[in-house]
Motif scaffolding. Structure first.
Motif, PDB file in Angstrom:
ATOM      1  N   VAL A  62      -1.201-142.331  85.917  1.00  0.00           N
ATOM      2  CA  VAL A  62      -1.720-141.451  86.970  1.00  0.00           C
ATOM      3  C   VAL A  62      -3.231-141.282  86.868  1.00  0.00           C
ATOM      4  O   VAL A  62      -3.933-141.276  87.880  1.00  0.00           O
ATOM      5  N   THR A  63      -3.756-141.153  85.662  1.00  0.00           N
ATOM      6  CA  THR A  63      -5.175-140.808  85.509  1.00  0.00           C
ATOM      7  C   THR A  63      -6.110-142.006  85.400  1.00  0.00           C
ATOM      8  O   THR A  63      -7.329-141.837  85.500  1.00  0.00           O
ATOM      9  N   SER A  64      -5.586-143.206  85.228  1.00  0.00           N
ATOM     10  CA  SER A  64      -6.457-144.375  85.109  1.00  0.00           C
ATOM     11  C   SER A  64      -7.129-144.690  86.444  1.00  0.00           C
ATOM     12  O   SER A  64      -6.466-144.788  87.477  1.00  0.00           O
ATOM     13  N   LEU A  65      -8.427-144.860  86.390  1.00  0.00           N
ATOM     14  CA  LEU A  65      -9.180-145.244  87.588  1.00  0.00           C
ATOM     15  C   LEU A  65      -9.411-146.754  87.634  1.00  0.00           C
ATOM     16  O   LEU A  65     -10.070-147.249  88.539  1.00  0.00           O
ATOM     17  N   TYR A  66      -8.873-147.471  86.664  1.00  0.00           N
ATOM     18  CA  TYR A  66      -9.096-148.908  86.591  1.00  0.00           C
ATOM     19  C   TYR A  66      -7.815-149.725  86.721  1.00  0.00           C
ATOM     20  O   TYR A  66      -7.852-150.868  87.169  1.00  0.00           O
ATOM     21  N   ASP A  67      -6.690-149.155  86.340  1.00  0.00           N
ATOM     22  CA  ASP A  67      -5.410-149.837  86.477  1.00  0.00           C
ATOM     23  C   ASP A  67      -4.647-149.193  87.638  1.00  0.00           C
ATOM     24  O   ASP A  67      -3.865-148.279  87.453  1.00  0.00           O
ATOM     25  N   TYR A  68      -4.933-149.680  88.841  1.00  0.00           N
ATOM     26  CA  TYR A  68      -4.312-149.118  90.042  1.00  0.00           C
ATOM     27  C   TYR A  68      -3.563-150.178  90.850  1.00  0.00           C
ATOM     28  O   TYR A  68      -3.125-149.914  91.971  1.00  0.00           O
ATOM     29  N   SER A  69      -3.350-151.345  90.281  1.00  0.00           N
ATOM     30  CA  SER A  69      -2.690-152.424  91.012  1.00  0.00           C
ATOM     31  C   SER A  69      -1.251-152.068  91.388  1.00  0.00           C
ATOM     32  O   SER A  69      -0.697-152.641  92.326  1.00  0.00           O
ATOM     33  N   TRP A  70      -0.651-151.123  90.700  1.00  0.00           N
ATOM     34  CA  TRP A  70       0.721-150.692  90.974  1.00  0.00           C
ATOM     35  C   TRP A  70       0.819-149.835  92.232  1.00  0.00           C
ATOM     36  O   TRP A  70       1.903-149.653  92.762  1.00  0.00           O
ATOM     37  N   ARG A  71      -0.299-149.334  92.712  1.00  0.00           N
ATOM     38  CA  ARG A  71      -0.280-148.448  93.884  1.00  0.00           C
ATOM     39  C   ARG A  71      -0.295-149.254  95.172  1.00  0.00           C
ATOM     40  O   ARG A  71      -1.205-150.039  95.427  1.00  0.00           O
ATOM     41  N   SER A  72       0.697-149.032  96.002  1.00  0.00           N
ATOM     42  CA  SER A  72       0.802-149.785  97.261  1.00  0.00           C
ATOM     43  C   SER A  72      -0.063-149.192  98.374  1.00  0.00           C
ATOM     44  O   SER A  72      -0.207-149.798  99.425  1.00  0.00           O
ATOM     45  N   ASP A  73      -0.654-148.018  98.134  1.00  0.00           N
ATOM     46  CA  ASP A  73      -1.397-147.330  99.189  1.00  0.00           C
ATOM     47  C   ASP A  73      -2.900-147.585  99.166  1.00  0.00           C
ATOM     48  O   ASP A  73      -3.596-147.220 100.108  1.00  0.00           O
ATOM     49  N   ILE A  74      -3.426-148.200  98.100  1.00  0.00           N
ATOM     50  CA  ILE A  74      -4.871-148.403  98.047  1.00  0.00           C
ATOM     51  C   ILE A  74      -5.244-149.846  97.735  1.00  0.00           C
ATOM     52  O   ILE A  74      -4.500-150.576  97.079  1.00  0.00           O
ATOM     53  N   LYS A  75      -6.425-150.204  98.211  1.00  0.00           N
ATOM     54  CA  LYS A  75      -6.956-151.542  98.005  1.00  0.00           C
ATOM     55  C   LYS A  75      -7.938-151.565  96.838  1.00  0.00           C
ATOM     56  O   LYS A  75      -8.017-152.545  96.103  1.00  0.00           O
ATOM     57  N   ASP A  76      -8.690-150.465  96.662  1.00  0.00           N
ATOM     58  CA  ASP A  76      -9.738-150.458  95.647  1.00  0.00           C
ATOM     59  C   ASP A  76     -10.072-149.033  95.235  1.00  0.00           C
ATOM     60  O   ASP A  76      -9.844-148.086  96.011  1.00  0.00           O
ATOM     61  N   ILE A  77     -10.609-148.889  94.036  1.00  0.00           N
ATOM     62  CA  ILE A  77     -11.183-147.630  93.570  1.00  0.00           C
ATOM     63  C   ILE A  77     -12.591-147.934  93.082  1.00  0.00           C
ATOM     64  O   ILE A  77     -12.800-148.867  92.301  1.00  0.00           O
ATOM     65  N   GLU A  78     -13.544-147.149  93.566  1.00  0.00           N
ATOM     66  CA  GLU A  78     -14.929-147.261  93.123  1.00  0.00           C
ATOM     67  C   GLU A  78     -15.257-146.020  92.308  1.00  0.00           C
ATOM     68  O   GLU A  78     -15.182-144.902  92.810  1.00  0.00           O
ATOM     69  N   VAL A  79     -15.614-146.222  91.035  1.00  0.00           N
ATOM     70  CA  VAL A  79     -15.910-145.117  90.131  1.00  0.00           C
ATOM     71  C   VAL A  79     -17.414-144.890  90.096  1.00  0.00           C
ATOM     72  O   VAL A  79     -18.182-145.822  89.826  1.00  0.00           O
ATOM     73  N   SER A  80     -17.834-143.636  90.374  1.00  0.00           N
ATOM     74  CA  SER A  80     -19.249-143.283  90.316  1.00  0.00           C
ATOM     75  C   SER A  80     -19.627-142.819  88.916  1.00  0.00           C
ATOM     76  O   SER A  80     -20.644-143.236  88.366  1.00  0.00           O
TER      77      SER A  80
END
Length: 132
Positions: free
Chosen positions: A21-39
């Motif tokens: 849930v808290t990882s901002l880098y391992d999100y490939s399992w999420r079907s709702d998003i394409k990308d995460i950009e970390v500031s």
């Protein structure tokens, strides 16, 4: 403000669920998003497959207990909070999302949309954490 809560049990240890849930880098399992950009460590943006950008500010990060953040995009602003608890051979999660809409015509659909999003997220999370 519109608020929805979902409670679920995941057959995986607390640490695995928390890190998923808290990882901002391992999100490939999420079907709702394409990308995460970390500031930085408290700010990130999620980009949906449709191109919607939602900005997040992490407000609470109590490892293995509570994760909370503020959200903002062109359609809404609000807060999401997740509570985590080891329960027997798995993890109990309670996720609450509260939003304020920025467009009046979204109100008839908002609660339905939130519930669908929450169910989709939980289904994705279970697939990620319960895989053998």
């Amino acid at each position: 403000m519109i608020s929805t809560t979902i409670k679920s049990f995941i057959q995986a240890d607390l640490a695995s669920v928390w890190h998923s849930v808290t990882s901002l880098y391992d999100y490939s399992w999420r079907s709702d998003i394409k990308d995460i950009e970390v500031s930085d460590e408290r700010h990130f943006k999620e980009i949906s497959h449709e191109g919607y950008v939602t900005c997040f500010t992490i407000t609470v990060l109590k490892p293995f207990l509570k994760y909370s953040f503020l959200m903002d995009n062109e359609n809404f602003s609000g807060e999401w909070t997740g509570h985590f608890r080891q329960a027997g051979n798995g993890t109990e999660i309670i996720f609450t999302e509260s939003i304020k809409l920025k467009k009046w015509w979204l109100y008839p659909f908002a609660c339905f949309y939130l519930r669908i999003q929450q169910k989709r997220y939980i289904a994705d999370l279970k697939r990620k954490c319960e895989q053998a």
